[in-house]
Design a protein around this motif. Structure first.
Motif, PDB file in Angstrom:
ATOM      1  N   HIS A 345      -4.181  -3.449  -9.869  1.00  0.00           N
ATOM      2  CA  HIS A 345      -4.966  -3.901 -11.137  1.00  0.00           C
ATOM      3  C   HIS A 345      -4.715  -5.470 -11.625  1.00  0.00           C
ATOM      4  N   GLU A 346      -3.348  -5.757 -11.446  1.00  0.00           N
ATOM      5  CA  GLU A 346      -3.041  -7.134 -11.903  1.00  0.00           C
ATOM      6  C   GLU A 346      -3.759  -8.230 -10.774  1.00  0.00           C
ATOM      7  N   THR A 347      -3.604  -7.730  -9.559  1.00  0.00           N
ATOM      8  CA  THR A 347      -3.881  -8.598  -8.415  1.00  0.00           C
ATOM      9  C   THR A 347      -5.570  -8.799  -8.540  1.00  0.00           C
ATOM     10  N   VAL A 348      -6.208  -7.635  -8.885  1.00  0.00           N
ATOM     11  CA  VAL A 348      -7.643  -7.751  -8.866  1.00  0.00           C
ATOM     12  C   VAL A 348      -8.083  -8.589  -9.992  1.00  0.00           C
ATOM     13  N   GLY A 349      -7.478  -8.430 -11.001  1.00  0.00           N
ATOM     14  CA  GLY A 349      -7.773  -9.385 -12.311  1.00  0.00           C
ATOM     15  C   GLY A 349      -7.528 -10.868 -11.991  1.00  0.00           C
ATOM     16  N   ARG A 350      -6.454 -11.269 -11.421  1.00  0.00           N
ATOM     17  CA  ARG A 350      -6.246 -12.742 -11.005  1.00  0.00           C
ATOM     18  C   ARG A 350      -6.927 -13.107 -10.062  1.00  0.00           C
ATOM     19  N   LEU A 351      -7.528 -12.378  -9.143  1.00  0.00           N
ATOM     20  CA  LEU A 351      -8.507 -12.796  -8.087  1.00  0.00           C
ATOM     21  C   LEU A 351      -9.962 -13.024  -8.871  1.00  0.00           C
ATOM     22  N   GLN A 352     -10.187 -12.108  -9.624  1.00  0.00           N
ATOM     23  CA  GLN A 352     -11.544 -12.534 -10.204  1.00  0.00           C
ATOM     24  C   GLN A 352     -11.337 -13.515 -11.075  1.00  0.00           C
ATOM     25  N   ALA A 353     -10.336 -13.676 -11.668  1.00  0.00           N
ATOM     26  CA  ALA A 353     -10.409 -15.021 -12.657  1.00  0.00           C
ATOM     27  C   ALA A 353     -10.269 -16.245 -12.010  1.00  0.00           C
ATOM     28  N   SER A 354      -9.696 -16.079 -10.626  1.00  0.00           N
ATOM     29  CA  SER A 354      -9.640 -17.488  -9.815  1.00  0.00           C
ATOM     30  C   SER A 354     -11.064 -17.574  -8.937  1.00  0.00           C
ATOM     31  N   GLY A 355     -11.976 -16.690  -9.185  1.00  0.00           N
ATOM     32  CA  GLY A 355     -13.420 -17.227  -8.671  1.00  0.00           C
ATOM     33  C   GLY A 355     -13.774 -16.202  -7.427  1.00  0.00           C
ATOM     34  N   VAL A 356     -13.042 -14.917  -7.044  1.00  0.00           N
ATOM     35  CA  VAL A 356     -13.375 -14.314  -6.004  1.00  0.00           C
ATOM     36  C   VAL A 356     -14.403 -13.095  -6.597  1.00  0.00           C
ATOM     37  N   PRO A 357     -15.659 -13.263  -6.222  1.00  0.00           N
ATOM     38  CA  PRO A 357     -16.498 -11.972  -6.565  1.00  0.00           C
ATOM     39  C   PRO A 357     -15.840 -10.613  -6.327  1.00  0.00           C
ATOM     40  N   LEU A 358     -16.105  -9.750  -7.389  1.00  0.00           N
ATOM     41  CA  LEU A 358     -15.523  -8.569  -7.193  1.00  0.00           C
ATOM     42  C   LEU A 358     -16.182  -7.944  -6.062  1.00  0.00           C
ATOM     43  N   ALA A 359     -17.396  -8.082  -5.654  1.00  0.00           N
ATOM     44  CA  ALA A 359     -17.929  -7.403  -4.217  1.00  0.00           C
ATOM     45  C   ALA A 359     -17.251  -7.901  -3.013  1.00  0.00           C
ATOM     46  N   ARG A 360     -16.432  -8.860  -2.918  1.00  0.00           N
ATOM     47  CA  ARG A 360     -15.304  -9.067  -1.927  1.00  0.00           C
ATOM     48  C   ARG A 360     -14.106  -8.747  -2.184  1.00  0.00           C
ATOM     49  N   ILE A 361     -13.689  -7.797  -2.986  1.00  0.00           N
ATOM     50  CA  ILE A 361     -12.274  -7.321  -3.090  1.00  0.00           C
ATOM     51  C   ILE A 361     -12.508  -5.930  -2.889  1.00  0.00           C
ATOM     52  N   HIS A 362     -11.828  -5.330  -2.148  1.00  0.00           N
ATOM     53  CA  HIS A 362     -11.963  -4.116  -1.653  1.00  0.00           C
ATOM     54  C   HIS A 362     -10.605  -3.460  -2.000  1.00  0.00           C
ATOM     55  N   ARG A 363     -10.709  -2.317  -2.792  1.00  0.00           N
ATOM     56  CA  ARG A 363      -9.271  -1.510  -2.859  1.00  0.00           C
ATOM     57  C   ARG A 363      -9.779   0.240  -3.053  1.00  0.00           C
ATOM     58  N   ASP A 364      -8.846   0.876  -2.858  1.00  0.00           N
ATOM     59  CA  ASP A 364      -9.144   2.389  -2.941  1.00  0.00           C
ATOM     60  C   ASP A 364      -8.349   3.106  -3.942  1.00  0.00           C
ATOM     61  N   VAL A 365      -8.571   4.097  -4.405  1.00  0.00           N
ATOM     62  CA  VAL A 365      -7.819   4.894  -5.468  1.00  0.00           C
ATOM     63  C   VAL A 365      -7.484   6.166  -4.471  1.00  0.00           C
ATOM     64  N   VAL A 366      -6.303   6.352  -4.349  1.00  0.00           N
ATOM     65  CA  VAL A 366      -5.728   7.283  -3.499  1.00  0.00           C
ATOM     66  C   VAL A 366      -4.946   8.303  -4.485  1.00  0.00           C
ATOM     67  N   GLN A 367      -5.486   9.578  -4.578  1.00  0.00           N
ATOM     68  CA  GLN A 367      -4.609  10.258  -5.562  1.00  0.00           C
ATOM     69  C   GLN A 367      -3.770  11.152  -4.714  1.00  0.00           C
ATOM     70  N   GLY A 368      -2.351  11.140  -5.207  1.00  0.00           N
ATOM     71  CA  GLY A 368      -1.223  11.703  -4.568  1.00  0.00           C
ATOM     72  C   GLY A 368       0.067  10.855  -4.162  1.00  0.00           C
ATOM     73  N   GLU A 369       0.737  11.354  -3.157  1.00  0.00           N
ATOM     74  CA  GLU A 369       1.846  10.635  -2.930  1.00  0.00           C
ATOM     75  C   GLU A 369       1.449   9.647  -1.683  1.00  0.00           C
ATOM     76  N   ARG A 370       1.577   8.448  -1.906  1.00  0.00           N
ATOM     77  CA  ARG A 370       1.709   7.447  -0.780  1.00  0.00           C
ATOM     78  C   ARG A 370       2.897   7.437   0.124  1.00  0.00           C
TER      79      ARG A 370
END
Length: 370
Positions: A345-370
């Motif tokens: 969450h913090e990384t994505v927020g900082r990237l957006q604030a620094s000008g990286v479009p959200l469309a070029r930030i890729h993440r996934d939500v994995v439910q369970g035990e990584r």
């Protein structure tokens, strides 16, 4: 459908998610006691998964393409539980009763109609996907453990060979069940791109109280057989248009990131790839030797290990999101992020604030035990 009414009523329920999920399952099993045997003995993780999935569906109602993709994957995945079309009616009735109870102060016929329409559309997508998949793929795969490396006290790297070819895309994850805990499934990301020998690697951290993760780390041996659900996940390699790539991985969130890098390397493309790989201590950098070998074979890859809780570490120290910003702008990069939710969450927020479009930030939500 009326996404606005669904979202507004769901926002009333979010603050009492635990109570709502408990009520939902109580209602479902009271009206359909024969369904209880399809679920694990302990329901705490199952309740969390339900609400996480419901949240994702509700807030994706305005994005029909991504929603359809996610629901399609869910429909195929639910085959491993033995879910059939008739079960969706029972689930829908329990869900509607739950929403009606916990949003009673604002409930009206218009909101009820919006929920009925939304659930009907979602259920139909899942049912159609499962039926289409039934004649093509198994509901689950059996996989033999062909290697088991204990990297740290609580982290192991498992190599599995499914008995049938497992079709997946780099960056996706699978649900895993062990013979030790029937009907208990947990999600783990695949740590390599598809291989000719059909083997896959899982990076597993045994978490306190984690039934499956602890069994995989401490009690699983070469020759054991595991069950795998169909691959799921949307954090897959994207066409970068020639852009360089930034990868930010925390802990065993490295697994899908490593698979994506593996895919890029084998694809023949030559973008510059920066991998920031973070852990609490140097010992927790459990896969660093293999990453260094990848770096030596692919000169366009730069691996930057980061340690956050070891002052004596002779290398880069700090929290990953903060360390990431010490470098030049990433605004022109394609970005992949995976790890603990707070870090992501913090990384994505900082990237957006620094000008990286959200469309070029890729993440996934994995439910369970990584």
């Amino acid at each position: 459908m009326n996404p606005r009414l669904v979202k507004e009523s769901f926002s009333v329920i979010e603050p009492v998610a635990d109570r709502a999920a408990a009520y939902f399952y109580g209602r479902l099993f009271a009206e359909n006691p024969h369904l209880r045997g399809m679920f694990p003995p302990a329901m705490d993780v199952q309740r969390d998964r339900l609400f996480s999935a419901l949240t994702r569906v509700v807030w994706s109602l305005d994005s029909p393409d991504s929603l359809a993709s996610y629901l399609g994957q869910l429909g195929r995945d639910h085959r491993k539980y033995g879910v059939i079309a008739e079960h969706y009616t029972a689930v829908g009735n329990a869900l509607l009763a739950t929403i009606r109870r916990f949003a009673a102060d604002i409930w009206n016929t218009e909101i009820e109609a919006a929920w009925v329409a939304a659930y009907t559309a979602a259920a139909n997508l899942m049912i159609d996907s499962a039926e289409s998949d039934a004649g093509v793929s198994p509901a689950w795969w059996l996989a033999e453990v062909v290697d088991h490396e204990r990297r740290t006290t609580d982290i192991a790297v498992l190599t599995l060979r499914p008995t049938q070819r497992l079709p997946y895309t780099a960056g996706q994850y699978v649900n895993v069940q062990t013979a030790r805990w029937p009907r208990v499934w947990r999600t783990f990301s695949i740590a390599n791109a598809p291989r000719e020998d059909n083997t896959i690697r899982l990076h597993v951290r045994g978490v306190p109280g984690g039934w499956v993760s602890t069994a995989l780390v401490r009690h699983t041996r070469i020759g054991d057989t595991l069950m795998l659900g169909p691959p799921i996940g949307t954090m897959i390699p994207h066409e970068s248009g020639g852009r360089d790539i930034l990868c930010v991985a925390g802990g065993t969130g490295l697994a899908p990131i490593k698979a994506i890098i593996d895919h890029v390397i084998t694809s023949g493309r030559r973008p510059n790839i920066h991998l920031l790989y973070g852990a609490r201590t140097a010992e927790d950098l459990y896969d660093l030797p293999d990453l260094i070998r990848m770096e030596s074979r692919f000169p366009w890859l730069r691996v930057l290990p980061v340690v956050s809780h070891q002052p004596s570490y002779d290398g880069m120290r700090g929290h990953l999101p903060e360390v990431m910003q010490r470098f030049h702008s990433w605004a022109e990069h394609e970005v992949y992020v995976c790890g603990p939710p707070a870090m992501v969450h913090e990384t994505v927020g900082r990237l957006q604030a620094s000008g990286v479009p959200l469309a070029r930030i890729h993440r996934d939500v994995v439910q369970g035990e990584r």
